[in-house]
Design an enzyme around this catalytic site. Sequence first.
Site, mmCIF file in Angstrom:
data_model
loop_
_atom_site.group_PDB
_atom_site.id
_atom_site.type_symbol
_atom_site.label_atom_id
_atom_site.label_comp_id
_atom_site.label_asym_id
_atom_site.label_seq_id
_atom_site.Cartn_x
_atom_site.Cartn_y
_atom_site.Cartn_z
ATOM 1 N N CYS A 1 25.094 -10.496 -6.078
ATOM 2 C CA CYS A 1 24.908 -9.340 -5.513
ATOM 3 C C CYS A 1 23.448 -8.544 -6.285
ATOM 4 O O CYS A 1 22.812 -9.131 -6.675
ATOM 5 C CB CYS A 1 26.128 -8.324 -5.632
ATOM 6 S SG CYS A 1 26.835 -7.931 -7.203
ATOM 7 N N ARG B 1 30.257 -6.138 -6.624
ATOM 8 C CA ARG B 1 30.879 -7.139 -5.433
ATOM 9 C C ARG B 1 30.747 -8.735 -6.106
ATOM 10 O O ARG B 1 31.792 -9.306 -6.028
ATOM 11 C CB ARG B 1 30.003 -7.124 -4.247
ATOM 12 C CG ARG B 1 30.126 -6.083 -3.480
ATOM 13 C CD ARG B 1 28.958 -5.911 -2.540
ATOM 14 N NE ARG B 1 27.755 -5.489 -3.261
ATOM 15 C CZ ARG B 1 26.521 -5.428 -2.718
ATOM 16 N NH1 ARG B 1 26.237 -5.708 -1.229
ATOM 17 N NH2 ARG B 1 25.462 -5.092 -3.269
ATOM 18 N N ASP C 1 28.044 -2.445 0.082
ATOM 19 C CA ASP C 1 27.951 -2.175 -1.324
ATOM 20 C C ASP C 1 28.653 -1.132 -1.446
ATOM 21 O O ASP C 1 28.750 0.195 -1.086
ATOM 22 C CB ASP C 1 26.575 -1.810 -1.576
ATOM 23 C CG ASP C 1 26.136 -1.489 -3.081
ATOM 24 O OD1 ASP C 1 27.194 -1.560 -3.806
ATOM 25 O OD2 ASP C 1 24.972 -1.438 -3.468
#
Length: 156
Positions: free
Chosen positions: A7, A13, A123
Amino acid sequence: MKILMVCLGNICRSPLAEGIMRKKMADSHVPGEVDSCGFEPFHAGDTPDRRAIEVARQHGIDISDHRGKLFSISYFDTFDRIFVMDSNNYRDVASVARNDADMKKVDFIMNMTYPGSNQPVPDPYYGGQADFSKTWELLDAATDKIIESIRKKNHD
Ligand code: 4NP
């Protein structure tokens, strides 16, 4: 199977994706390794975001030992599959890929759930705890499919 989750910050994440995947590999006796990294140096060395730690904890997984780290070109050699969370991550990985073989390893993790869709795992960093729960749900479904695909491959 060696899997890398990518990420931007490597604090929300991808550490969640790594934690879920590691647990599922252990629980289902699927051999392999999983790691995660990011492209934003600001959080290198940091623990995961407290909201990511919390949502993992709610599901019985401890990701607090993770420390943020940056993508390394050598990861193209180390890992068999490289899963990105969104198109920014995809562009970041593509920008350092050396050849087609490197890029063949790279895919959107959501393509495991919705093949060919190139959908993002949004996100959650600027959101709240509910956004982290949504992140968890998306990653939980996608990692189920990764486990399924490894099992299928191992039985071919
Ligand atoms: P992640 O979330 O890419 O899922 O780890 C982010 C964490 C930090 C930042 C952006 C995204 N940041 O800009 O600091």
